[in-house]
Design a protein around this motif. Structure first.
Motif, PDB file in Angstrom:
ATOM      1  N   ASN A 330       0.836  -1.310  -0.051  1.00  0.00           N
ATOM      2  CA  ASN A 330       0.020  -0.050  -0.043  1.00  0.00           C
ATOM      3  C   ASN A 330       0.994   1.198  -0.038  1.00  0.00           C
ATOM      4  OD1 ASN A 330      -2.291  -1.344  -0.044  1.00  0.00           O
ATOM      5  ND2 ASN A 330      -2.567  -1.530   2.279  1.00  0.00           N
ATOM      6  N   HIS A 331       2.229   1.152  -0.081  1.00  0.00           N
ATOM      7  CA  HIS A 331       2.906   2.308  -0.194  1.00  0.00           C
ATOM      8  C   HIS A 331       2.683   3.477  -1.246  1.00  0.00           C
ATOM      9  CE1 HIS A 331       6.548   0.326   2.053  1.00  0.00           C
ATOM     10  NE2 HIS A 331       5.256   0.479   3.025  1.00  0.00           N
ATOM     11  N   GLN A 332       1.923   2.880  -2.336  1.00  0.00           N
ATOM     12  CA  GLN A 332       1.415   3.907  -3.061  1.00  0.00           C
ATOM     13  C   GLN A 332       0.461   5.008  -2.683  1.00  0.00           C
ATOM     14  OE1 GLN A 332       0.768   1.112  -3.489  1.00  0.00           O
ATOM     15  NE2 GLN A 332      -1.123   0.422  -4.359  1.00  0.00           N
ATOM     16  N   PHE A 333      -0.339   4.356  -1.805  1.00  0.00           N
ATOM     17  CA  PHE A 333      -1.339   5.103  -1.157  1.00  0.00           C
ATOM     18  C   PHE A 333      -0.819   6.045  -0.402  1.00  0.00           C
ATOM     19  CE2 PHE A 333      -3.948   1.320  -1.914  1.00  0.00           C
ATOM     20  CZ  PHE A 333      -4.640   1.565  -3.237  1.00  0.00           C
ATOM     21  N   GLN A 334       0.253   5.641   0.472  1.00  0.00           N
ATOM     22  CA  GLN A 334       0.734   6.263   1.498  1.00  0.00           C
ATOM     23  C   GLN A 334       1.749   7.617   0.870  1.00  0.00           C
ATOM     24  OE1 GLN A 334       4.660   6.139   4.429  1.00  0.00           O
ATOM     25  NE2 GLN A 334       3.542   4.238   4.529  1.00  0.00           N
ATOM     26  N   GLN A 335       2.197   7.239  -0.306  1.00  0.00           N
ATOM     27  CA  GLN A 335       3.015   8.347  -0.962  1.00  0.00           C
ATOM     28  C   GLN A 335       2.055   9.227  -1.552  1.00  0.00           C
ATOM     29  OE1 GLN A 335       6.540   8.666  -1.326  1.00  0.00           O
ATOM     30  NE2 GLN A 335       5.613  10.873  -1.775  1.00  0.00           N
ATOM     31  N   ARG A 336       0.872   8.918  -2.049  1.00  0.00           N
ATOM     32  CA  ARG A 336      -0.170   9.848  -2.336  1.00  0.00           C
ATOM     33  C   ARG A 336      -0.633  10.712  -1.112  1.00  0.00           C
ATOM     34  NH1 ARG A 336      -5.368   8.583  -6.398  1.00  0.00           N
ATOM     35  NH2 ARG A 336      -6.214  10.692  -6.356  1.00  0.00           N
ATOM     36  N   LEU A 337      -0.786  10.180  -0.205  1.00  0.00           N
ATOM     37  CA  LEU A 337      -1.132  11.086   1.133  1.00  0.00           C
ATOM     38  C   LEU A 337      -0.277  11.847   1.409  1.00  0.00           C
ATOM     39  CD1 LEU A 337      -3.531  11.425   3.158  1.00  0.00           C
ATOM     40  CD2 LEU A 337      -2.285   9.715   4.630  1.00  0.00           C
ATOM     41  N   PRO A 468      -2.452  13.673   8.434  1.00  0.00           N
ATOM     42  CA  PRO A 468      -1.841  14.419   7.654  1.00  0.00           C
ATOM     43  C   PRO A 468      -0.534  15.162   8.037  1.00  0.00           C
ATOM     44  CG  PRO A 468      -3.737  15.469   7.746  1.00  0.00           C
ATOM     45  CD  PRO A 468      -4.078  14.144   8.420  1.00  0.00           C
ATOM     46  N   ALA A 469      -0.858  15.430   9.639  1.00  0.00           N
ATOM     47  CA  ALA A 469       0.152  15.988  10.429  1.00  0.00           C
ATOM     48  C   ALA A 469       1.241  15.028  10.481  1.00  0.00           C
ATOM     49  CB  ALA A 469      -0.122  16.211  11.710  1.00  0.00           C
ATOM     50  N   ILE A 470       1.156  13.852  10.759  1.00  0.00           N
ATOM     51  CA  ILE A 470       2.221  12.821  10.696  1.00  0.00           C
ATOM     52  C   ILE A 470       2.838  12.593   9.397  1.00  0.00           C
ATOM     53  CG2 ILE A 470       2.626  10.176  10.819  1.00  0.00           C
ATOM     54  CD1 ILE A 470       0.613  10.173  13.097  1.00  0.00           C
ATOM     55  N   TYR A 471       2.027  12.409   8.129  1.00  0.00           N
ATOM     56  CA  TYR A 471       2.529  12.260   6.998  1.00  0.00           C
ATOM     57  C   TYR A 471       3.118  13.546   6.301  1.00  0.00           C
ATOM     58  CZ  TYR A 471       1.246   7.600   7.214  1.00  0.00           C
ATOM     59  OH  TYR A 471       0.881   6.107   7.839  1.00  0.00           O
ATOM     60  N   ARG A 472       3.160  14.780   6.920  1.00  0.00           N
ATOM     61  CA  ARG A 472       3.809  15.923   6.524  1.00  0.00           C
ATOM     62  C   ARG A 472       5.339  15.603   6.798  1.00  0.00           C
ATOM     63  NH1 ARG A 472       2.452  20.716   4.437  1.00  0.00           N
ATOM     64  NH2 ARG A 472       4.034  21.801   5.615  1.00  0.00           N
ATOM     65  N   LYS A 475       7.368   9.276   6.960  1.00  0.00           N
ATOM     66  CA  LYS A 475       6.956   7.914   6.013  1.00  0.00           C
ATOM     67  C   LYS A 475       6.872   6.783   7.101  1.00  0.00           C
ATOM     68  CE  LYS A 475       7.835   9.228   1.410  1.00  0.00           C
ATOM     69  NZ  LYS A 475       8.613   8.809   0.087  1.00  0.00           N
ATOM     70  N   THR A 476       6.077   5.984   7.062  1.00  0.00           N
ATOM     71  CA  THR A 476       5.865   4.862   7.910  1.00  0.00           C
ATOM     72  C   THR A 476       6.212   3.389   7.312  1.00  0.00           C
ATOM     73  OG1 THR A 476       3.249   4.856   7.838  1.00  0.00           O
ATOM     74  CG2 THR A 476       4.312   6.318   9.399  1.00  0.00           C
ATOM     75  N   SER A 477       6.419   2.676   8.106  1.00  0.00           N
ATOM     76  CA  SER A 477       6.567   0.988   7.869  1.00  0.00           C
ATOM     77  C   SER A 477       6.394   0.073   8.915  1.00  0.00           C
ATOM     78  CB  SER A 477       7.988   0.854   7.137  1.00  0.00           C
ATOM     79  OG  SER A 477       8.912   1.189   8.123  1.00  0.00           O
ATOM     80  N   ILE A 478       6.219  -1.040   8.576  1.00  0.00           N
ATOM     81  CA  ILE A 478       5.576  -2.055   9.571  1.00  0.00           C
ATOM     82  C   ILE A 478       7.063  -2.284  10.399  1.00  0.00           C
ATOM     83  CG2 ILE A 478       4.894  -4.138  10.228  1.00  0.00           C
ATOM     84  CD1 ILE A 478       2.525  -2.181   9.066  1.00  0.00           C
ATOM     85  N   ALA A 479       7.104  -2.218  11.751  1.00  0.00           N
ATOM     86  CA  ALA A 479       8.324  -2.695  12.493  1.00  0.00           C
ATOM     87  C   ALA A 479       8.653  -4.126  12.009  1.00  0.00           C
ATOM     88  CB  ALA A 479       8.199  -2.381  13.763  1.00  0.00           C
ATOM     89  N   PHE A 513       8.708   5.077  12.264  1.00  0.00           N
ATOM     90  CA  PHE A 513       8.353   6.471  11.591  1.00  0.00           C
ATOM     91  C   PHE A 513       9.793   7.019  11.086  1.00  0.00           C
ATOM     92  CE2 PHE A 513       4.807   6.015  14.598  1.00  0.00           C
ATOM     93  CZ  PHE A 513       3.669   6.572  14.127  1.00  0.00           C
ATOM     94  N   LEU A 514       9.729   7.179   9.776  1.00  0.00           N
ATOM     95  CA  LEU A 514      11.069   7.546   9.090  1.00  0.00           C
ATOM     96  C   LEU A 514      11.070   9.094   8.564  1.00  0.00           C
ATOM     97  CD1 LEU A 514      11.179   4.648   6.866  1.00  0.00           C
ATOM     98  CD2 LEU A 514      12.651   4.921   8.822  1.00  0.00           C
ATOM     99  N   PRO A 515      11.599  10.024   9.161  1.00  0.00           N
ATOM    100  CA  PRO A 515      11.421  11.547   8.770  1.00  0.00           C
ATOM    101  C   PRO A 515      11.795  11.694   7.331  1.00  0.00           C
ATOM    102  CG  PRO A 515      12.942  11.184  10.944  1.00  0.00           C
ATOM    103  CD  PRO A 515      12.600   9.855  10.492  1.00  0.00           C
ATOM    104  N   HIS A 516      11.147  12.444   6.802  1.00  0.00           N
ATOM    105  CA  HIS A 516      11.303  12.557   5.103  1.00  0.00           C
ATOM    106  C   HIS A 516      12.954  12.891   4.733  1.00  0.00           C
ATOM    107  CE1 HIS A 516       7.100  12.153   4.495  1.00  0.00           C
ATOM    108  NE2 HIS A 516       6.675  13.309   4.795  1.00  0.00           N
TER     109      HIS A 516
END
Length: 525
Positions: A330-337, A468-472, A475-479, A513-516
């Protein structure tokens, strides 16, 4: 001896008539399809409750028998739009059943437990404006939500790039948000995200798996359960090993906190120092002005019910949303968000650079992600029982007065004709052809409908501004340790998770949680 034989035979015939012939062939419900054993005894479905699979069992029965299924001697389950309008639509004559009385607080009914639409409507008038969208997306409520978002972002930062167990931290977020909305800071507003251990401990009885067993006994054996928990002294010690959930039982800490908050708010109201425009302050003002006739315990019950309703629902939805976006597929959806969040103009950001609640409300892809999360992972997916005092016809079947009728979001949201590939997480389905989207919205039932629609819907959506505050920023991934095992939530008697996985880890969800400015998303697995 002959007379005794005749009496025994008569008793046997009467039992056969009452237990078999009447429910299966003479009752108006006898025409409704469904398994015969379910029609004969309520305990067949109660067994599914005990095993934690009621909702999924009912869904399978709909798949087998169609949109109308008899699931008990006096209970019918539906899965159609016509039934949805008839049972839950505006002006419906169906009231809530005694099932909801298990949610009374301090022995008093509240908005959630009222049977009649009249009682519900009168209470709702006192609260509707406070929960309205216009009151929530801007002004003090929006500012409070924005402040709680910053506190959550600080929790992420404190991890320093490590994995965060978000089931717990999101519960802190929803706890602090709902209590500050209901009671205001200082008179019941919690500070779990700031590390207050007493406030964090309020979640303890919610997380206890034994709450499912207690719910089963409270629903199916209410008088016995009440008797068990009211025993004290020697008898109390004797029955203690047999309690479905050890004392203090579910929500005891939360209800004690809510009662103390009511007393503090009442003291403020008497002294003229009522703080802000919280829900409880509004109710005390309504009483003092003569607009409402409510006792202290009725006020306490009302607000405590909102307190309980506003914790799991919001936090569970946020958890599943972040978890689903963090899956490799689902990373394409995450990237769009991420792109949508980063495109928010500076004029729509708060002083911390996060989206305002009003700005988040206008994000189309965020709305699609939320809708898809609530479709697939509704925090309250189970049946919502109703009852009418008059005979009714639904979907061509005669439903006698007093029959329990119900529908469930779980089945509505998995109609493959409306939602192709219903088990697939696909937010883009909500941005497709307008006619198809309109049809999906008719079947989407995450907040119920009609006069009993969730009063806290707009507040819950405002709290979604956290996304959106988080995804600004991240980026996130499953541990690593949580890959291949979805999180599970408790709802009444059941544990729900993503059913495309074989294993479930209840009440645990670890996210990286990976900072941009650092690194990239892990490659798809």
């Amino acid at each position: 001896m002959a007379l005794l034989s005749i009496l025994l035979a008569a008793a046997a015939l009467a039992a056969i008539h009452y237990c078999f012939i009447q429910p299966l062939y003479l009752s108006p419900l006898g025409r409704i399809p469904g398994p015969k054993l379910y029609a004969l005894t309520k305990w067949r479905l109660a067994w599914e409750d005990w095993c934690g699979r009621r909702t999924r069992t009912i869904h399978r029965l709909h798949e087998q028998y169609g949109p109308v299924v008899r699931i008990g001697p006096h209970e019918v389950h539906f899965n159609s739009l016509t039934a949805l309008r008839t049972i839950y639509g505006p002006g419906s004559g169906f009231g809530r059943t005694d099932f909801y009385r298990m949610f009374d607080v301090y022995g008093e009914q509240n908005l959630f437990t009222f049977h009649s639409s009249q009682d519900h409507g009168e209470r709702k008038k006192l609260l509707a404006n406070a929960y309205s969208k216009s009151n929530v997306i801007r002004g003090p409520v929006a500012e409070m939500v924005s402040a709680k978002i910053q506190e959550y972002l600080r929790l992420i930062e404190e991890k320093g790039g490590g994995a965060d167990e978000i089931f717990t931290s999101l519960h802190y977020y929803s706890l602090d948000s709902i209590t500050n909305f209901l009671y205001g800071p200082g008179t019941g507003g919690t500070e779990a995200m700031k590390g207050n251990e007493m406030h964090r401990a309020l979640l303890g009885d919610i997380l206890d798996p034994a709450r499912r067993r207690l719910s089963w006994f409270a629903v199916h054996c209410p008088a016995f359960t009440k008797w068990l928990y009211s025993r004290i002294g020697l008898l109390g010690r004797v029955v203690a090993p047999f309690l479905p959930m050890r004392k203090p039982a579910t929500y005891s800490g939360i209800r004690a906190h809510a009662l103390k908050a009511m007393q503090d708010c009442k003291a403020d109201a008497k002294s003229g120092a009522a703080r802000g425009n919280s829900i409880i302050a509004r109710l005390f003002k309504a009483v003092s002005s003569g607009m409402a006739d409510l006792s202290d315990l009725e006020i306490a019950s009302e607000v405590a019910d909102h307190f309980l309703a506003g914790i799991d629902t919001t936090s569970d939805t946020l958890m599943f949303l972040i978890w689903a976006l963090s899956l490799p597929q689902n990373h394409q959806f995450q990237q769009r968000l991420v792109d949508e969040a980063l495109a928010i103009p500076p004029s729509s950001l708060d002083a911390h650079g996060s989206p305002t609640v009003e700005a988040a409300d206008k994000l189309p892809f965020l709305d699609a992600v939320i809708k898809e999360t609530l479709r697939l992972y509704a925090p309250l997916p189970a049946s919502e029982p109703r009852q009418s005092s008059t005979d009714t016809t639904i979907d061509g079947y005669e439903i006698p007065a007093g029959t329990v009728v119900a529908m469930e979001p779980y089945s509505l949201h998995r109609n493959a004709e409306v939602f192709p590939e219903p088990l697939k997480f696909d937010p883009e389905r909500w941005l497709g052809e307008p006619g198809r989207v309109a049809e999906m919205k008719k079947w989407w039932w995450a907040f119920s409908s009609g006069g009993r629609m969730c009063i806290g819907m707009h507040l819950a959506m405002a709290e979604m501004t956290l996304v959106p505050a988080i995804y600004r920023k991240y980026k996130t991934s499953i541990a690593l340790e949580s890959r291949g095992v979805p999180p599970g939530i408790t709802s009444r008697f059941e544990v729900f998770a993503d059913e495309t996985f074989e294993r479930v880890e209840e009440h645990t969800c670890k996210i990286q949680f990976l900072p941009h400015r650092k690194g990239r998303l892990p490659p798809s697995e």
